[in-house]
Scaffold this active site. Structure first.
Site, PDB file in Angstrom:
ATOM      1  N   GLU A   1       0.958  -1.094  -0.134  1.00 13.21           N
ATOM      2  CA  GLU A   1       0.024  -0.176  -0.075  1.00 13.21           C
ATOM      3  C   GLU A   1       0.773   1.245   0.000  1.00 13.21           C
ATOM      4  O   GLU A   1       1.837   1.232   0.478  1.00 13.21           O
ATOM      5  CB  GLU A   1      -1.015   0.049   1.402  1.00 13.21           C
ATOM      6  CG  GLU A   1      -1.989  -1.222   1.000  1.00 13.21           C
ATOM      7  CD  GLU A   1      -2.903  -1.171   2.207  1.00 13.21           C
ATOM      8  OE1 GLU A   1      -4.124  -1.548   1.877  1.00 13.21           O
ATOM      9  OE2 GLU A   1      -2.441  -1.115   3.372  1.00 13.21           O
TER      10      GLU A   1
ATOM     11  N   CYS B   1       7.107  -7.365   6.730  1.00 16.79           N
ATOM     12  CA  CYS B   1       8.113  -7.136   7.501  1.00 16.79           C
ATOM     13  C   CYS B   1       8.546  -8.198   8.249  1.00 16.79           C
ATOM     14  O   CYS B   1       7.559  -8.861   9.139  1.00 16.79           O
ATOM     15  CB  CYS B   1       7.716  -5.986   8.219  1.00 16.79           C
ATOM     16  SG  CYS B   1       9.293  -5.201   9.341  1.00 16.79           S
TER      17      CYS B   1
ATOM     18  N   CYS C   1       3.238   8.179   1.622  1.00  9.42           N
ATOM     19  CA  CYS C   1       3.856   7.267   2.302  1.00  9.42           C
ATOM     20  C   CYS C   1       3.993   6.206   1.633  1.00  9.42           C
ATOM     21  O   CYS C   1       3.047   5.515   0.877  1.00  9.42           O
ATOM     22  CB  CYS C   1       2.858   7.178   3.332  1.00  9.42           C
ATOM     23  SG  CYS C   1       3.484   6.008   4.678  1.00  9.42           S
TER      24      CYS C   1
ATOM     25  N   CYS D   1       7.369  -6.171  15.128  1.00 12.79           N
ATOM     26  CA  CYS D   1       6.896  -5.253  16.282  1.00 12.79           C
ATOM     27  C   CYS D   1       5.803  -5.635  16.683  1.00 12.79           C
ATOM     28  O   CYS D   1       4.754  -5.938  15.700  1.00 12.79           O
ATOM     29  CB  CYS D   1       7.030  -3.870  15.765  1.00 12.79           C
ATOM     30  SG  CYS D   1       8.755  -3.308  15.375  1.00 12.79           S
TER      31      CYS D   1
ATOM     32  N   CYS E   1       2.335  -3.636  15.533  1.00 10.88           N
ATOM     33  CA  CYS E   1       2.115  -3.343  14.010  1.00 10.88           C
ATOM     34  C   CYS E   1       1.608  -4.309  13.205  1.00 10.88           C
ATOM     35  O   CYS E   1       1.733  -5.461  13.118  1.00 10.88           O
ATOM     36  CB  CYS E   1       3.682  -3.110  13.630  1.00 10.88           C
ATOM     37  SG  CYS E   1       3.705  -2.702  11.835  1.00 10.88           S
TER      38      CYS E   1
END
Ligand code: SAH
Ligand code: SF4
Length: 361
Positions: free
Chosen positions: A91, A111, A104, A115, A118
């Site tokens: 995105e 990922c 952005c 974390c 997230c």
């Protein structure tokens, strides 16, 4: 084999033109057509000779990721869901403000850094994005936002804060950022391109030496014990090392401070005591602190700190003469806020399966 010209930064274009026996100025012409005029049709390149256009048509393409969905929120925030191959979608989000427009951008499909707060981190990791897939987000957004050659630029700033850890895809991210900075492509100043990292210390030093753009660091906790839990990469690169890297970075940075991002998680890291610890922690680093209200997603297990708590936290920082701001949440109605970018990832790390297994133990 067809080459995708969106893969090339300036050096790549120069090499390509040399390889096909064309003069170096062709590189600049191609960059202008592709990145400034947003063209993907070789026939539109009117100052390029017919034979060369035919040759390009036969051997090259200008291909950004396919737009799978394009939605605009009530506040004007616009989000593109881009297909990067079977089963993976990333995105990009455009955030219009009165005096600037920020895009952005994502750097990875998923990922690997896990974390806990997230949603990208929760869904696992598939792969790094290519240069074409990274710069393709800016190329596509520019086209869709109606940037003509003479029109005022809708996109004045780019932040590498979408899906993924940009420093874990170093070479491709740097090549894409070189295009953002290049006067023959997007011509953004280094101050207007920001890279956000969870703190890969050696890569912060490499960035300083190769492409020092504005730096944001995801801190989220004022001590190692809590940060080890929230941002697990902290176990490898603890706060002391991370802050030292930030100080080294500032020597070369386009701004004289680092931005620390701090997501406000109710009852986890948001007390006045945490704020005081944070003040001590960052005292030797010229910085600004950006407090991010936690953006919830299903089964996150966290809650957003309430407004009064955020205000108390910010006041405690400001009393110690730190600059602290609270990030406005944008694009809520299209799930376009920080940390909500989920796309679709074929999880090679099998994290989802592991989580389900752990939950049923
Ligand atoms: N991987 C990089 C950049 C992408 S995340 C990094 O971690 O810095 C961009 C920012 O959004 C980071 O500060 C990240 O910690 C924050 N973020 C992640 N999940 C969030 C959530 N659910 N709510 C608010 N911010 C979040
Ligand atoms: Fe990755 Fe950044 Fe999310 Fe952490 S916050 S999991 S580093 S995208």
């Amino acid at each position: 084999m067809t080459v995708n010209l969106l893969e090339f930064d300036r050096n790549g274009f120069a090499r390509y033109c040399a390889d096909i026996g064309e003069k170096p100025f062709r590189a600049r012409q191609l960059m202008h057509w592709i990145h400034q005029s947003g063209v993907d049709d070789f026939d539109a390149m009117s100052d390029i000779s017919k034979p060369l256009r035919e040759r390009l048509k036969a051997t090259a393409e200008i291909r950004a990721p396919r737009v799978a969905r394009d939605s605009t929120a009530a506040d004007g925030t616009r989000k593109w869901l881009l297909d990067v191959d079977t089963g993976n979608a990333i995105e990009a989000v455009f955030i219009p403000e009165r005096n600037r427009g920020t895009l952005c951008i994502s750097s990875q499909a998923g990922c690997a850094l896990e974390c806990t707060f997230c949603s990208t981190g929760r869904q696992g990791f598939n792969r790094n994005l290519t240069v074409a897939e990274i710069i393709g987000q800016l190329w596509q957004a520019n086209r869709d936002l109606g940037r003509g050659v003479t029109a005022q630029r809708p996109i004045s700033n780019v932040v590498m804060m979408g899906m993924g850890e940009p420093l874990a895809n170093f070479d491709n991210v740097v090549a894409a950022m070189q295009l953002m900075l290049d006067d023959d492509a997007y011509g953004l100043s280094r101050r207007r391109v920001t890279l956000s990292t969870s703190g890969l210390v050696p890569a912060i030093d490499r960035l300083r030496d190769t492409c020092p753009v504005a730096l944001a660091v995801s801190l989220h906790a004022p001590n190692d014990a809590l940060r080890n839990e929230l941002v697990p990469i902290n176990r490898k690169y603890p706060l002391r090392d991370l802050l030292a890297a930030c100080v080294r970075y500032i020597e070369k940075a386009p701004r004289d401070f680092v931005t620390f991002e701090y997501v406000m998680l109710a009852g986890v890291n948001d007390s006045v005591g945490h704020a005081r610890q944070l003040v001590k922690l960052v005292q030797s680093v010229p910085c600004k602190i950006n407090l991010i209200p936690f953006n919830p997603f299903p089964q996150s297990g966290y809650e957003r700190s309430d407004a009064a708590t955020v205000e108390r936290f910010r006041d405690a920082l400001m009393q110690a003469a730190l600059t602290a701001t609270v990030r406005k949440t944008r694009g809520d109605d299209i799930d376009a806020a920080c940390g909500q970018l989920a796309g679709q990832v074929q999880d090679k790390t099998r994290r989802r399966q592991r989580r389900v297994a752990a939950a049923t133990l």
